[in-house]
Design an enzyme around this catalytic site. Structure first.
Site, mmCIF file in Angstrom:
data_model
loop_
_atom_site.group_PDB
_atom_site.id
_atom_site.type_symbol
_atom_site.label_atom_id
_atom_site.label_comp_id
_atom_site.label_asym_id
_atom_site.label_seq_id
_atom_site.Cartn_x
_atom_site.Cartn_y
_atom_site.Cartn_z
ATOM 1 C CG ASP A 58 -0.011 8.707 18.214
ATOM 2 O OD1 ASP A 58 -0.917 7.873 18.014
ATOM 3 O OD2 ASP A 58 1.186 8.480 17.933
ATOM 4 C CB ALA A 81 -7.907 7.443 14.801
ATOM 5 C CB SER A 84 -7.574 3.527 5.927
ATOM 6 O OG SER A 84 -7.376 4.757 5.270
ATOM 7 C CB THR A 133 -12.639 -1.979 6.557
ATOM 8 O OG1 THR A 133 -12.686 -2.342 5.171
ATOM 9 C CG2 THR A 133 -11.546 -2.818 7.212
ATOM 10 C CG ASP A 134 -15.993 -4.247 2.831
ATOM 11 O OD1 ASP A 134 -14.866 -3.705 2.847
ATOM 12 O OD2 ASP A 134 -16.766 -4.164 1.858
ATOM 13 C CD GLU A 135 -9.867 -3.352 2.123
ATOM 14 O OE1 GLU A 135 -8.769 -3.944 2.095
ATOM 15 O OE2 GLU A 135 -10.029 -2.189 1.721
ATOM 16 C CE1 TYR A 158 -7.377 -0.395 6.963
ATOM 17 C CE2 TYR A 158 -8.243 -1.456 4.996
ATOM 18 C CZ TYR A 158 -8.426 -0.634 6.095
ATOM 19 O OH TYR A 158 -9.646 -0.068 6.327
ATOM 20 C CB SER A 161 -3.711 -3.731 11.251
ATOM 21 O OG SER A 161 -4.277 -2.905 10.253
ATOM 22 C CE LYS A 162 -10.215 -0.645 11.008
ATOM 23 N NZ LYS A 162 -10.395 0.463 11.992
ATOM 24 C CG LEU A 198 -10.755 3.507 -8.068
ATOM 25 C CD1 LEU A 198 -9.605 3.212 -9.014
ATOM 26 C CD2 LEU A 198 -11.781 2.372 -8.096
ATOM 27 C CB VAL A 214 -7.500 0.178 -14.230
ATOM 28 C CG1 VAL A 214 -8.420 -0.930 -13.742
ATOM 29 C CG2 VAL A 214 -8.279 1.462 -14.470
#
Length: 349
Positions: A58, A81, A84, A133-135, A158, A161-162, A198, A214
């Site tokens: 971990d 890690a 996601s 990520t781009d999010e 999510y 947090s990223k 998806l 969808v």
């Protein structure tokens, strides 16, 4: 090089580890907690390869992480890690804060201690690549694109947090001088993708004749990058990126979700015409909370500085992905049948 990869049994991580070992000949230590979305089968091609080692652990376990740094003495860390899945973050955000924020802090501290023990060329060449990520940038207006200068505006547990983990990585560079690089990528697709996302979900549902759910009106747009193009991009950043910089990696393939599903249906109509037409399986379901309307990346900086660019045609690579799932039921059937949890399949060390 000796490279420590976290999350190497996950979707992107396994593609990266296979590329590092099989294509580039690096020595890799994979650290993975083997949670639900990690599949040891993804690294089965490396079984018996002396260039690859696996350690179950971990990233929040500071003692375990520190011991691995001392034992393996990595020349680079590629930190993938993470928890996601947006839907899971909405129903259970605590795990995302623990892994993505606390785990990243543990990795950064271990890398800082390791970097402090190095000297000369080893110290100069060490790199810590934080993969994101781009999010983290939130939702774009129609026709917009993210760049390295885009403002952070996360909308889900999510992405928040990223975003926090990105800020920590940059802070460890600015405060402590740790040689950090950060990447933010668009949506990945390709082989070995856990079937809650998806594209693999639609592929397996279509294969089994199930509904293809969808969200909302299906007009949410995403930029898609093949996972192997992404893996090459990460190596380009590690090898040629400027310390302290951020690089956005995208596929230049923006599609809305409904178009992606319809493209998959057309592929299945060609490959499995007896079960068609597959568009009859499309079902619109209630949209999820905070569903960002558009993500799209402008990867010009990575292309210009690093000489990297996406190489896969989306439609052809999507068909190749469908064929991979059709040919590799042994990888995904245990997941769909609920038999997967707890399997280790010989990846010990």
């Amino acid at each position: 090089m000796r490279i420590l990869v976290t999350g190497g049994c996950g979707f992107i991580g396994s593609a990266l580890v296979l590329h590092l070992v099989q294509d580039l000949g690096h020595d890799v230590l994979t650290l993975d907690a083997l949670t639900y979305a990690a599949n040891p089968l993804s690294l089965a091609p490396l079984k018996g390869d002396e260039r690859h080692r696996f350690a179950e652990g971990d990233i929040c376990d500071a003692d375990r992480v520190g011991a691995l740094f001392e034992e393996f003495r990595p020349q680079a860390v590629m930190h993938l890690a993470a928890e996601s899945h947006v839907d899971r973050s909405i129903t259970g955000p605590a795990a995302f804060i623990r892994t993505n924020v606390v785990g990243t802090q543990v990795m950064l501290e271990a890398a800082r201690a390791h970097h402090g023990r190095l000297a000369g060329a080893e110290k100069e060449c060490f790199r810590f690549l934080h993969v994101s990520t781009d999010e983290v940038y939130g939702s774009l207006p129609p026709g917009g694109f993210f760049t390295e200068e885009s403002r952070y505006d996360p909308r889900s547990p999510y992405s928040a947090s990223k975003a926090a983990s990105d800020h920590l990585a940059r802070a460890w560079h600015e405060t402590y001088g740790l040689p950090v690089l950060v990447t933010n990528c668009s949506n990945n697709y390709g082989p070995r993708h856990f079937p809650e996302k998806l594209i693999p979900l639609m592929i397996l549902n279509a294969l089994e004749g199930r509904n293809l759910p969808v969200y909302g009106d299906g007009q949410n747009e995403r930029d898609w990058i093949h996972v192997e193009d992404h893996a090459r991009g990460l190596v380009a950043v590690l090898e040629r990126g400027r310390v302290g910089e951020t690089y956005l990696l995208g596929g230049r393939a923006v599609r809305n979700n409904l178009d992606v599903v319809r493209t998959l249906c057309a592929i299945f109509d060609r490959l499995r015409p007896e079960a068609g037409p597959h568009e009859r399986l499309i079902t619109f379901v209630t949209d999820r909370p905070g569903h960002d309307r558009r993500y799209a990346i402008d990867p010009t900086k990575a292309e210009a500085e690093l000489g990297w660019r996406p190489t896969r045609s989306f439609e052809q690579a999507l068909e190749d992905t469908v064929r991979w799932y059709l040919d590799n039921a042994g990888w995904w059937q245990p997941i769909r049948e609920g038999r997967y949890a707890g399997e280790r399949l010989g990846l010990t060390g």
